[in-house]
Write an enzyme that holds these catalytic residues in place. Sequence first.
Site, PDB file in Angstrom:
ATOM      1  N   HIS A 161       0.828  -1.215   0.000  1.00  0.00           N
ATOM      2  CA  HIS A 161       0.000   0.000   0.000  1.00  0.00           C
ATOM      3  C   HIS A 161       0.858   1.259   0.000  1.00  0.00           C
ATOM      4  CE1 HIS A 161      -3.877  -1.696   2.013  1.00  0.00           C
ATOM      5  NE2 HIS A 161      -3.337  -2.580   1.212  1.00  0.00           N
ATOM      6  N   ARG A 195     -11.827 -10.891  -3.996  1.00  0.00           N
ATOM      7  CA  ARG A 195     -11.075 -10.202  -2.948  1.00  0.00           C
ATOM      8  C   ARG A 195     -11.266 -10.783  -1.546  1.00  0.00           C
ATOM      9  NH1 ARG A 195      -7.445  -7.710  -1.687  1.00  0.00           N
ATOM     10  NH2 ARG A 195      -8.217  -5.843  -0.693  1.00  0.00           N
ATOM     11  N   TRP A 246     -18.864   3.499   2.201  1.00  0.00           N
ATOM     12  CA  TRP A 246     -17.396   3.514   2.145  1.00  0.00           C
ATOM     13  C   TRP A 246     -16.871   2.103   2.244  1.00  0.00           C
ATOM     14  CZ3 TRP A 246     -13.454   2.587   5.834  1.00  0.00           C
ATOM     15  CH2 TRP A 246     -13.943   2.034   7.029  1.00  0.00           C
ATOM     16  N   HIS A 295     -13.216   1.655  -2.273  1.00  0.00           N
ATOM     17  CA  HIS A 295     -13.872   1.466  -0.974  1.00  0.00           C
ATOM     18  C   HIS A 295     -15.388   1.651  -0.992  1.00  0.00           C
ATOM     19  CE1 HIS A 295     -13.121   0.417   3.140  1.00  0.00           C
ATOM     20  NE2 HIS A 295     -11.867   0.248   2.786  1.00  0.00           N
ATOM     21  N   TYR A 299      -9.699   7.634   4.422  1.00  0.00           N
ATOM     22  CA  TYR A 299      -9.353   6.269   4.822  1.00  0.00           C
ATOM     23  C   TYR A 299      -8.450   5.619   3.774  1.00  0.00           C
ATOM     24  CZ  TYR A 299      -9.873   1.458   6.328  1.00  0.00           C
ATOM     25  OH  TYR A 299      -9.627   0.183   6.764  1.00  0.00           O
ATOM     26  N   ASP A 307      -8.166   1.240  -4.637  1.00  0.00           N
ATOM     27  CA  ASP A 307      -9.342   0.807  -3.875  1.00  0.00           C
ATOM     28  C   ASP A 307     -10.349   1.953  -3.790  1.00  0.00           C
ATOM     29  OD1 ASP A 307     -11.139  -0.275  -2.107  1.00  0.00           O
ATOM     30  OD2 ASP A 307      -9.655  -0.818  -0.577  1.00  0.00           O
ATOM     31  N   GLU A 355     -14.018  -8.079  -0.303  1.00  0.00           N
ATOM     32  CA  GLU A 355     -13.440  -8.188   1.042  1.00  0.00           C
ATOM     33  C   GLU A 355     -14.517  -8.252   2.126  1.00  0.00           C
ATOM     34  OE1 GLU A 355     -10.984  -4.585   0.984  1.00  0.00           O
ATOM     35  OE2 GLU A 355     -12.289  -3.724   2.511  1.00  0.00           O
ATOM     36  N   ARG A 408      -0.443  -0.616  -4.567  1.00  0.00           N
ATOM     37  CA  ARG A 408      -1.745   0.058  -4.499  1.00  0.00           C
ATOM     38  C   ARG A 408      -1.511   1.541  -4.229  1.00  0.00           C
ATOM     39  NH1 ARG A 408      -6.675  -0.584  -0.067  1.00  0.00           N
ATOM     40  NH2 ARG A 408      -5.631   1.104   1.031  1.00  0.00           N
ATOM     41  N   ASP A 436      -5.566  -6.086   9.658  1.00  0.00           N
ATOM     42  CA  ASP A 436      -6.586  -6.601  10.584  1.00  0.00           C
ATOM     43  C   ASP A 436      -6.904  -8.080  10.340  1.00  0.00           C
ATOM     44  OD1 ASP A 436      -7.928  -4.561   8.516  1.00  0.00           O
ATOM     45  OD2 ASP A 436      -9.350  -6.192   8.802  1.00  0.00           O
TER      46      ASP A 436
END
Length: 410
Positions: A123, A290, A410, A219, A160, A217, A269, A148, A323
């Site tokens: 990232h 994802r 988001w 989001h 974010y 991304d 995700e 990314r 996470d």
Amino acid sequence: MSTIERAEVFVTSPGRNFVTLKITTSDGVTGLGDATLNGRELSVVAYLNEHIIPMLIGRDPQNIEDTWQYLYRGAYWRRGPVTMAAIAAVDVALWDIKGKITGQPVYQLLGGASRTGALAYGHASGSDIPSLFTSIQNHLDQGFKAIRIQTAVPGLGQVYGVASDQAPGQRYDYEPAKRSAVPVEEEWDTTAYLNHLPSVFAAVREKFGYELPLLHDGHHRMTPNQAAILGKSLEPYKLFWLEDCTPGENQEALRRVRSQTTTPLAIGEVFNTVFDYQTLITEQLIDYVRSAVTHTGGISALKKIMDFAAIYQIKSGFHGPTDISPVGMAAALHLDIAIHNFGIQEYMKHSADTLEVFETSYTFENGLLHPGTNPGLGVEYNEELAASFEYTPAYLPVNRLKLDGTIHDW
Ligand code: CS2
Ligand code: MG
């Protein structure tokens, strides 16, 4: 016959919160599973402790598929992130145990290696173009071969996915989740974002050339039409993928985007079963899956999604933020190495504290990740050290429109 004798749930917070399931057999073999659901951690702890663990005791640890079906079909209440994270933790812990019993790394039990390593993306982000360039260069220096790109948007505050600007060599981590009793609020303006982003990619391509795979991304912040506009405007910059351009619940939304742009699309995700992908896969509306092993019912279930996707030339791009615990990361890497339709793996290195609690054997070399060859997943959990990092509630931010404060996707 060996049986499941004990199952325990551990919560630790070495910089951010992680939930780990440990299953122990009557022969003393242990297996680990990741049950971390960012911002909703304790709901999975309760699901495991109150409803799953009592049913596991006495079962044959080798019958992974039967246990999966027992937990999924048996509950009657199917799907959902809490349920599927809990089932995933059991599934992954049982694969870990099977690996240890057979003396094989898990990828060998999934059909063996299809490649020498899993291409990883890191990232990069920045508050402006110079700081973004520094962050990209940092990642290239660390060996990343795919990156990314996220940036601040002029006129907006914290966005974010954009880390505070990096000193060279520093580890990127935007998300030691913001610790407060309630989520922090960020502001958003889709028009400003759509106007700004193409110029960022133009600058990055001019500086770093067209060979480097670049990802972005969105989001879940756009409508189908806005996503189509963005996809089209990014076409000249040849993205590896545009991720989560629209909210994930509506699979049909991707029809509009897909029909309008050749920018490759990735989503999933926040998905938790194959049914979240059914239209997307059969109509070939996406290019990359994802999902995380941790949130999709484990290795067994994600392998089936990928086999289904393979028929339609859709590849993997598994979720790998910080996470997801190192246990979840290791599980993803075993699948990455084994499946034929691997695409790319997201990789954000965990903090030093996290990597002391979770001792991993996976490696990152020359842009590729490898799970290592230890039996099972190859991750050890230091219970004593973990207990010294006390759980603190932490939430993902909430997004509001800058114009009038309306809560936004988001
Ligand atoms: C992001 C994640 O990695 C990604 O692509 O979307 O940061 C995601 O927001 C978090 O993992 C949510 O827990
Ligand atoms: Mg994402």
